[in-house]
Scaffold this motif. Structure first.
Motif, mmCIF file in Angstrom:
data_model
loop_
_atom_site.group_PDB
_atom_site.id
_atom_site.type_symbol
_atom_site.label_atom_id
_atom_site.label_comp_id
_atom_site.label_asym_id
_atom_site.label_seq_id
_atom_site.Cartn_x
_atom_site.Cartn_y
_atom_site.Cartn_z
ATOM 1 N N ALA A 142 0.842 -1.232 0.164
ATOM 2 C CA ALA A 142 -0.030 0.034 -0.104
ATOM 3 C C ALA A 142 0.856 1.198 0.064
ATOM 4 N N GLY A 143 0.603 2.289 -0.754
ATOM 5 C CA GLY A 143 1.492 3.308 -1.087
ATOM 6 C C GLY A 143 1.325 4.504 0.039
ATOM 7 N N ALA A 144 1.654 5.637 -0.059
ATOM 8 C CA ALA A 144 1.484 6.798 1.040
ATOM 9 C C ALA A 144 1.930 7.836 0.246
ATOM 10 N N ARG A 145 1.952 8.986 1.042
ATOM 11 C CA ARG A 145 2.448 10.494 0.488
ATOM 12 C C ARG A 145 3.856 10.317 0.445
ATOM 13 N N SER A 146 4.423 9.379 0.994
ATOM 14 C CA SER A 146 6.058 9.494 0.968
ATOM 15 C C SER A 146 6.495 8.023 1.000
ATOM 16 N N ALA A 147 7.876 7.797 0.795
ATOM 17 C CA ALA A 147 8.306 6.476 1.123
ATOM 18 C C ALA A 147 8.424 5.759 2.214
ATOM 19 N N SER A 148 8.391 6.782 3.253
ATOM 20 C CA SER A 148 8.538 6.155 4.420
ATOM 21 C C SER A 148 6.890 5.593 5.067
ATOM 22 N N GLY A 149 5.855 5.950 4.252
ATOM 23 C CA GLY A 149 4.754 5.439 4.977
ATOM 24 C C GLY A 149 4.195 4.078 3.780
ATOM 25 N N LEU A 150 5.120 3.448 3.210
ATOM 26 C CA LEU A 150 4.867 2.223 2.695
ATOM 27 C C LEU A 150 4.640 1.273 3.646
ATOM 28 N N ARG A 151 3.579 0.421 3.284
ATOM 29 C CA ARG A 151 3.081 -0.856 4.078
ATOM 30 C C ARG A 151 3.094 -2.109 3.127
ATOM 31 N N VAL A 152 3.527 -2.988 3.838
ATOM 32 C CA VAL A 152 3.716 -4.409 3.324
ATOM 33 C C VAL A 152 2.898 -5.274 3.750
ATOM 34 N N LEU A 153 1.969 -6.120 3.266
ATOM 35 C CA LEU A 153 1.486 -7.336 3.817
ATOM 36 C C LEU A 153 1.882 -8.372 3.411
ATOM 37 N N GLY A 154 2.135 -9.366 4.499
ATOM 38 C CA GLY A 154 2.637 -10.793 4.370
ATOM 39 C C GLY A 154 1.733 -11.686 4.479
ATOM 40 N N ALA A 155 2.192 -12.842 3.824
ATOM 41 C CA ALA A 155 1.095 -14.061 3.665
ATOM 42 C C ALA A 155 0.313 -14.241 4.866
ATOM 43 N N GLY A 156 0.902 -14.035 5.959
ATOM 44 C CA GLY A 156 0.326 -14.436 7.259
ATOM 45 C C GLY A 156 -0.576 -13.464 7.817
#
Length: 572
Positions: free
Chosen positions: A531-545
């Motif tokens: 999931a993106g954001a207004r800056s690179a620091s706001g990036l979110r990553v979803l794991g398979a679990g």
């Protein structure tokens, strides 16, 4: 068509590695140093600008050329140290700001001379010196960055005069190795208006980190033009005849940038002047130039210029997740429903594979397990696209949902809230497949991961719209980076960066500047979406679990668990 062979992005075991990618041209660098231009470090800090040494006494022709190339990466005092390696005539005409060639390493350059080091020279003797290097990329005279792979060479003529060898003929521009490029040059996003004059769109350029960067930026914006690939979707408020009246933008003690214009500016109407001021102030702000305002003057007299109101990207309100029968924005450990959307999402009985929520939160594009794309919101759940093999949909700020089959890139559609499909012409004509698309928050650009000629690329194009805001076609394709594996997700990280989840040697997160370099890092274990954001620091990553990860410094940390789906927000 794509350019020639490019470097493939590869996953790294640890840390980040700079990757050379694509854009277009200029480096205006004249003007006196001015106060108030803090960029996070002194422009003379050797950590950013390496200190150059002048010519050594008695140095042979090849050593003189090698020393000159080393000194030429230091732009301080208008490249004064580098000019000491040149004859007086050449020192007055050599133009270092016409471009930059970026090579693999200074240690891999090969210097060959027509005169041996131990030859005894006489006054007036000349030597031909040729330098061969492995080029990776270039920056042209306008600051635009592009890849340029392959062996390259430069030719010099060195003359023996007054007991020393000095260069009498040399190509304009400089050569700098990859590792030091990011220490000497930085990316600055020039701002242009979209077709409605309501949003600003960035166009990244690369300039030396100098105290005169405000002058450089003003020269490039006022006297230049957008990059060719972006040009169809943007416009500048500065009329063609308006130019800077002097090669300096002084900044006074009140942090006011004094921008002197020629007399063409006297005939401009108040709206144009306000747009000009807003465009330049926003460009300075995006570049990190610390000013309070821009003041236009003509012949020393102030031009009254207001500012215009722009549509702004809404603030990040947190991750949007589907978890345990709840859907909405995650604030702390609580999930806040999205009015008009949450109820429709939770009423869906099929498994959901992707959700993209509109900027205003009133609608969401939804892809279900059946592969079809739907529009949820305001009590409705309408089918938008029932074609097979659809990629994740992407909403734009005008309310259109973009959808395309992975095996038919040219069949790209933008579907409005009235559920009427609108075919987009010029969509990646040379691509055989597309695995991800993402429209930017300004609606003027679309990024994609496509396959062309068996090679997978991250690309971007401008979005051309009619007078109602309806998208009609894409501009020229601009390749950014070649991928050595598949891409699982594509998001925007602020206005001029992309995030890509790719399968390289490891599952990898790539952060790519649109118009510049990129970095890669190992993703959290079993990462499946972004999931993106207004800056690179706001990036979110979803794991398979079901764990959602965020960056904490240089590491990934788990922010929440049990998430079934990580949604995206339009333009991010």
């Amino acid at each position: 068509m794509m350019r020639r062979t490019r470097r493939i992005l590869r996953g790294l075991a640890i840390a980040t590695t700079a990757l050379m990618l694509t854009a277009c041209t200029g480096l205006p660098t004249s003007g006196d140093a001015q106060p108030g231009l803090a960029l996070g470090a002194s422009p003379e800090d050797p950590d950013f600008l390496p200190l150059a040494s002048g010519p050594a006494d008695g140095a042979a022709p090849a050593a003189i050329v090698e020393g000159f190339m080393e000194a030429a990466i230091t732009p301080a005092d208008n490249w004064d140290t580098a000019r000491k390696f040149l004859t007086p005539d050449l020192a007055s005409t050599w133009r270092p700001n016409t471009g930059v060639s970026i090579d693999v390493s200074a240690s891999t350059r090969l210097f060959t001379s027509s005169i041996e080091e131990d030859d005894e020279p006489a006054a007036g003797d000349t030597a031909d010196v040729r330098v061969t290097f492995d080029q990776l990329a270039s920056v042209d005279a306008t600051g635009a960055y592009s890849e340029s792979f392959g062996a390259s060479n430069s030719a010099f003529v060195v003359v023996f005069d007054d007991g020393q060898w000095r260069i009498s003929e040399a190509p304009d521009g400089v050569v700098i190795d990859e590792s030091r490029f990011s220490r000497v040059y930085d990316d600055f996003a020039l701002q242009y208006y979209d077709q409605t004059w309501e949003r600003l769109v960035p166009d990244v350029r690369w300039f030396p980190r100098r105290a005169t960067v405000a002058t450089t930026i003003a020269q490039s914006l006022i006297g230049g033009a957008p990059s060719p690939w972006l040009d169809p979707a943007v416009q500048s408020a500065f009329p063609q005849g308006v130019q800077l009246a002097r090669d300096a933008v002084p900044i006074d003690s009140d942090q006011v940038a004094d921008v002197a214009l020629n007399r063409e500016a006297l005939s401009l109407d108040p709206k144009t002047l306000a747009r000009m001021r807003t465009q330049l102030q926003s460009t300075f702000a995006a570049a990190g130039v610390q000013i309070s305002q821009v003041r236009f003057t003509v012949d020393g007299r102030t031009l009254e210029a207001g500012v215009v109101k722009l549509v702004e990207d809404p603030a990040d309100t947190g991750s949007i997740v589907l978890r345990d029968g709840e859907f909405g924005t995650l604030v702390g450990s609580e999930i806040t429903p999205i009015a008009g959307v949450t109820e429709e999402i939770l009423a869906v009985t099929q498994p959901i594979s992707a959700i993209d929520v509109a900027l205003d939160g009133t609608r969401a594009a939804v892809k279900l397990a059946d592969g079809h794309v739907y529009l949820a919101g305001e009590g409705q759940f309408d089918e938008l696209d029932e074609r097979a093999n659809l990629v994740r949909p992407s909403m734009d700020p005008y309310g259109y949902t973009w959808s395309v089959p992975s095996n038919a890139p040219a069949a790209l559609q933008a579907i409005g809230s009235e559920v009427a499909p609108n075919a987009i012409s010029g969509a990646w004509p040379d691509a055989s497949s597309v695995s991800a698309i993402r429209v930017s928050v300004d609606g003027a650009r679309i990024a994609a991961v496509v396959v062309v000629g068996g090679e997978r690329w991250i690309v971007v194009s401008s979005v051309i719209r009619d007078e109602t805001g309806m998208p009609t076609e894409l501009g020229p394709i601009e390749p950014l980076a070649q991928l050595g594996g598949s891409a699982t997700a594509l998001v925007w990280l602020g206005p001029d960066r992309l995030g890509v989840l790719a399968d390289l040697e490891d599952r990898t997160v790539i952060t790519q500047i649109v118009g510049g370099t990129g970095t890669s890092e190992v993703a959290p274990t079993d990462a499946v979406s972004l999931a993106g954001a207004r800056s690179a620091s706001g990036l979110r990553v979803l794991g398979a679990g079901g764990a959602v990860f965020a960056r904490t410094g240089s590491a990934w940390s788990e922010s929440i668990s049990g998430v079934a789906l990580l949604a995206t927000r339009a333009g991010h």
